[in-house]
Design an enzyme around this catalytic site. Structure first.
Site, PDB file in Angstrom:
ATOM      1  N   CYS A   2       0.808  -1.224   0.000  1.00 57.53           N
ATOM      2  CA  CYS A   2       0.000   0.000   0.000  1.00 57.53           C
ATOM      3  C   CYS A   2       0.841   1.274   0.000  1.00 57.53           C
ATOM      4  CB  CYS A   2      -0.871   0.042   1.240  1.00 57.53           C
ATOM      5  SG  CYS A   2      -1.851  -1.414   1.511  1.00 57.53           S
ATOM      6  N   ARG A  27       5.234  -0.388  -5.950  1.00 62.50           N
ATOM      7  CA  ARG A  27       5.207  -1.138  -4.691  1.00 62.50           C
ATOM      8  C   ARG A  27       4.197  -2.280  -4.744  1.00 62.50           C
ATOM      9  NH1 ARG A  27       7.484   1.904  -0.557  1.00 62.50           N
ATOM     10  NH2 ARG A  27       6.232   0.812   0.954  1.00 62.50           N
ATOM     11  N   TRP A  75      -3.190  -2.664  -1.305  1.00 61.24           N
ATOM     12  CA  TRP A  75      -2.825  -4.054  -1.571  1.00 61.24           C
ATOM     13  C   TRP A  75      -3.640  -4.870  -0.582  1.00 61.24           C
ATOM     14  CZ3 TRP A  75      -0.421  -8.254   0.849  1.00 61.24           C
ATOM     15  CH2 TRP A  75       0.109  -9.224  -0.011  1.00 61.24           C
ATOM     16  N   ASN A  99      -1.977   2.408   5.812  1.00 56.69           N
ATOM     17  CA  ASN A  99      -1.094   1.279   5.472  1.00 56.69           C
ATOM     18  C   ASN A  99      -0.869   0.486   6.751  1.00 56.69           C
ATOM     19  OD1 ASN A  99      -0.807   2.354   2.962  1.00 56.69           O
ATOM     20  ND2 ASN A  99       1.366   2.882   3.165  1.00 56.69           N
ATOM     21  N   GLY A 100      -0.785  -0.823   6.637  1.00 54.92           N
ATOM     22  CA  GLY A 100      -0.528  -1.635   7.829  1.00 54.92           C
ATOM     23  C   GLY A 100      -1.734  -2.500   8.152  1.00 54.92           C
ATOM     24  N   GLU A 483      17.676 -18.339  -5.995  1.00 55.90           N
ATOM     25  CA  GLU A 483      17.319 -16.984  -6.403  1.00 55.90           C
ATOM     26  C   GLU A 483      16.796 -16.987  -7.852  1.00 55.90           C
ATOM     27  OE1 GLU A 483      16.586 -14.327  -5.138  1.00 55.90           O
ATOM     28  OE2 GLU A 483      16.818 -12.843  -6.726  1.00 55.90           O
ATOM     29  N   LYS A 487      13.030 -15.723  -9.110  1.00 56.91           N
ATOM     30  CA  LYS A 487      12.770 -14.717 -10.153  1.00 56.91           C
ATOM     31  C   LYS A 487      11.733 -15.230 -11.135  1.00 56.91           C
ATOM     32  CE  LYS A 487      14.146 -12.290  -8.560  1.00 56.91           C
ATOM     33  NZ  LYS A 487      14.393 -11.542  -7.499  1.00 56.91           N
ATOM     34  N   GLU A 490       8.267 -15.352  -9.576  1.00 56.33           N
ATOM     35  CA  GLU A 490       7.689 -14.039  -9.301  1.00 56.33           C
ATOM     36  C   GLU A 490       7.098 -13.374 -10.536  1.00 56.33           C
ATOM     37  OE1 GLU A 490      11.398 -12.418  -7.527  1.00 56.33           O
ATOM     38  OE2 GLU A 490      10.082 -11.478  -6.076  1.00 56.33           O
ATOM     39  N   HIS A 506      16.936 -37.614  -3.968  1.00 56.85           N
ATOM     40  CA  HIS A 506      16.076 -37.761  -2.791  1.00 56.85           C
ATOM     41  C   HIS A 506      14.663 -37.267  -3.053  1.00 56.85           C
ATOM     42  CE1 HIS A 506      19.588 -38.962  -0.600  1.00 56.85           C
ATOM     43  NE2 HIS A 506      20.225 -37.879  -1.048  1.00 56.85           N
ATOM     44  N   LYS A 603       6.399  -4.677  -3.675  1.00 56.28           N
ATOM     45  CA  LYS A 603       7.835  -4.425  -3.594  1.00 56.28           C
ATOM     46  C   LYS A 603       8.299  -4.424  -2.140  1.00 56.28           C
ATOM     47  CE  LYS A 603      11.872  -3.333  -5.192  1.00 56.28           C
ATOM     48  NZ  LYS A 603      12.584  -4.504  -5.736  1.00 56.28           N
TER      49      LYS A 603
HETATM   50  C1  G6P Z   1       9.227  -8.565  -1.362  1.00 55.94           C
HETATM   51  C2  G6P Z   1       9.848  -8.229  -2.699  1.00 55.94           C
HETATM   52  C3  G6P Z   1      11.104  -9.055  -2.905  1.00 55.94           C
HETATM   53  C4  G6P Z   1      12.068  -8.820  -1.757  1.00 55.94           C
HETATM   54  C5  G6P Z   1      11.419  -9.094  -0.402  1.00 55.94           C
HETATM   55  C6  G6P Z   1      12.274  -8.581   0.734  1.00 55.94           C
HETATM   56  O1  G6P Z   1       8.745  -9.862  -1.392  1.00 55.94           O
HETATM   57  O2  G6P Z   1       8.921  -8.464  -3.742  1.00 55.94           O
HETATM   58  O3  G6P Z   1      11.706  -8.682  -4.111  1.00 55.94           O
HETATM   59  O4  G6P Z   1      13.175  -9.631  -1.905  1.00 55.94           O
HETATM   60  O5  G6P Z   1      10.176  -8.408  -0.302  1.00 55.94           O
HETATM   61  O6  G6P Z   1      12.332  -7.196   0.639  1.00 55.94           O
HETATM   62  P1  G6P Z   1      13.437  -6.276   1.283  1.00 55.94           P
HETATM   63  O7  G6P Z   1      13.024  -4.891   0.910  1.00 55.94           O
HETATM   64  O8  G6P Z   1      13.371  -6.512   2.761  1.00 55.94           O
HETATM   65  O9  G6P Z   1      14.736  -6.664   0.712  1.00 55.94           O
END
Ligand code: G6P
Length: 608
Positions: A2, A27, A75, A99-100, A483, A487, A490, A506, A603
């Site tokens: 948000c 965001r 959000w 927000n929150g 990682e 990606k 996501e 396994h 974000k």
């Molecule tokens: C969200 C974002 C990710 C990020 C994670 C941690 O899920 O979409 O891309 O890695 O938060 O965020 P930070 O700002 O704490 O690195």
């Protein structure tokens, strides 16, 4: 997650509210709304489900010249994304954006039977609660806000306006960021300083437990206990160019491609190549204490967690007598984990606002453990609350999927590890190769990006219809595989998982069939032959392997190969990760999805 904006000043509030909300789009959100108030006591509330363009469409018939207003991108947490659940929420004469999460909203709601609830949100409960105090005639608005917030459990960043006084906005925060931009005869509010750029560079960052009454020419801050707070005006360091696409079609591609520069910023002034040592000032740990460190806890979420995991593989290679535990913040905050004496906790976060990471930081601090931030967003909550820290300085990362931050987080943590190793007197000959490669990385990253982009584009055609993938690696290539899989999940919505090569037998080997491709990270080194045996096992079962490798004479009969020609050794997985990033990007393009704002994601995750 948000976003909040607010305006009080001499210009049309709607203009800033919309441009500010657009800046916060990155965001992640699923509905948006704004309200402005006129001197004549009229309000104009416009909300829409979906993207801000929908809100703009509606606004065409609702233009006002009002000079005060608040806005929000939501959000969804409580209640589906819809117009009625979108903020601002109305209660009596006031409007609120939040927000929150209000954790005790159900109990509070029971006491608010006078209010006719229109949404399913916890936020409307807070609006109604404030109004219940406001209606008692306890003007000014800030008093009602404070009384309500004293009853609230949870996290909030809020902005409230009232038709009774359309010359002020009341804002407050606890666990969710709020920035006040100080302009000329105008004051702006945002949950993220990037929304203020182009209007002002002077910002006041509100702290938890503070509430402020904001007019066009004044900012009056108090704590919830009515103690006055003197406002500290800070300069916003980011510039407009840094938050624009700079000729790229998507922020994600821009951020992948700018890694040579962003890593250069991470390294600036911190690497002494001649002496083969690194120097980090930020953590502020005296040498004698660095020598005593026996244990590191690395805390993060998502990509930051993977960065921590990868860094731990490196640090334990060159720092004897140290144990490292890399943990997921949402789990660790509730674990009863024992933290040994002489520990240091590394708190890793791009945004510096992730709720679970922040909660871990506070928990760890309570136990008296020294905390060091590995943070990107300057002035963010985590950056301000850690005992010391190292900014990664990659500039704003706008695309939801984190790319350039990952690379720099890994290197910043490795440099912290090197700082410990230097203090502990580890032989120079052991540490120097790391320092030398770190210094070379920006250039090698540039070359690898150039070299692999075309190769990635070519193979994506073959895999664009796949919905399942397995990422594989050993040693430092294993967290890198994790990682890479993240990606792809996501942004390309491919069901991608990562395994250490050694785990194949396994379980995951049972999955190999024509619906899956295998993304194999095959770097030279002592474990290369073992990884090759694992690849053979996949091949024998008809696997569709994409090999990413730096082996010159690579002769395995896999379906696709992407070669990396760089002679980087230790940090080869970081170069391989560039290929994973590009692969995820071009798969997403091929599948036709939204690259920068993937569905359901945010974000910066500022709620638990
Ligand atoms: C969200 C974002 C990710 C990020 C994670 C941690 O899920 O979409 O891309 O890695 O938060 O965020 P930070 O700002 O704490 O690195």
């Amino acid at each position: 997650m948000c976003g909040i904006v607010g305006y009080v000043g001499k210009e049309k509030a709607q203009d800033f509210l919309i441009s500010g909300l657009k800046r916060l789009e990155y965001r992640g959100y699923d509905s948006a709304g704004i309200v402005t108030l006129g001197e004549d006591g009229k309000d104009t509330l416009v909300r829409a489900k979906g993207k801000i363009v929908n809100l703009e469409d509606k606004l065409k018939h609702n233009k006002t010249a009002d000079r005060v207003g608040i806005g929000h991108t939501r959000w969804a947490t409580h209640g589906e994304p819809s117009e009625k659940n979108a903020h601002p929420h109305r209660a009596g004469d006031l409007f609120l954006v939040h927000n929150g999460i209000i954790e005790n909203y159900k109990e509070l709601k029971k006491e608010l039977s006078d209010h006719k609830f229109e949404s399913e949100t916890d936020s409307e409960v807070l609006a109604a609660l404030i109004n219940s105090f406001y209606e008692d005639g306890k003007y000014p608005l800030v008093n009602a806000v404070v009384q309500a917030l004293k009853l609230v459990k949870g996290t909030y960043g809020i902005a409230v306006v009232s038709k009774k006084n359309p010359n002020e906005v009341v804002v407050a925060r606890s666990g969710s960021p709020l920035v006040i931009g100080v302009g000329h005869d105008e004051t702006l509010i945002a949950s993220d300083a990037s929304a203020l750029l182009g209007h002002t560079k002077q910002a006041i960052y509100l702290n938890d437990g503070e509430v402020a009454t904001v007019t066009a020419n004044s900012v009056d801050i108090k704590t919830l206990n009515a103690e006055p707070v003197s406002a500290k005006v800070e300069k916003i360091e980011t510039n407009l160019a840094a938050i624009q696409k700079g000729g790229y079609e998507h922020f994600l591609l821009k951020e992948i491609m700018e890694q040579p520069d962003s890593l250069t910023e991470t390294l600036r002034g911190r690497v002494n190549l001649e002496e083969g040592i690194v120097h980090l000032g930020g953590p502020g740990i005296p040498e004698a204490e660095l020598r005593k460190i026996k244990h590191l806890v690395i805390v993060g979420c998502g990509t930051a967690y993977h960065a921590g995991l990868l860094a731990s593989y490196y640090i334990e290679k060159f720092t004897p007598g140290i144990t490292i535990e890399t943990v997921i913040a949402s789990e660790y905050r509730y674990r009863q984990a024992y933290v040994p004496e002489d520990s240091v906790a590394l708190i890793v976060s791009q945004s510096g606002e992730t709720a679970d990471t922040l909660a871990c930081l506070r928990e760890i601090k309570k136990r008296g453990v020294r905390t060091v931030g590995i943070v990107n967003a300057i002035g963010s909550t985590i950056a301000r609350e850690v005992d010391g820290g190292t900014y990664v300085h990659v500039g704003p990362e706008i695309s939801v999927a984190s790319t350039k931050a990952f690379t720099s987080q890994v290197i910043a943590m490795v440099m912290f590890g090197l700082t410990i190793a230097q203090a502990k007197g580890v032989k120079h000959s052991i540490l120097k190769p790391y320092v030398t490669e770190i210094a070379r990385l920006p250039e090698e990253i540039g070359k690898t990006l150039k070299e692999s982009e075309k190769a990635v584009k070519d193979i994506v055609k073959k895999y664009a219809d796949y919905e399942h993938g397995i990422y594989l690696g050993r040693d430092t290539a294993y967290p890198t595989a994790m990682e890479g899989a993240l990606k792809l999940k996501e942004i390309a919505y491919v069901d991608a998982n990562a395994y250490a090569f050694g785990e194949l037998k396994h379980g995951p080997l049972a999955l190999i069939d024509d619906r899956f491709f295998e993304f194999a990270l095959l770097n030279k080194g002592e474990l290369y032959d073992k990884a090759v045996s694992n690849v053979q096992e996949v091949l024998a079962r008809g696997g569709h392997i994409i090999a990413v490798t730096n082996v010159e004479k690579f002769d395995l009969a896999v379906e696709s190969v992407i070669k990396i020609s760089s002679d980087i050794e230790l940090f080869m997985p970081l170069l391989m990760n560039l290929v994973s990033q590009l692969f995820a990007y071009y798969m997403t393009i091929a599948k036709g999805y939204d690259v920068d704002q993937p569905r359901n994601l945010a974000k910066s995750v500022t709620v638990e």
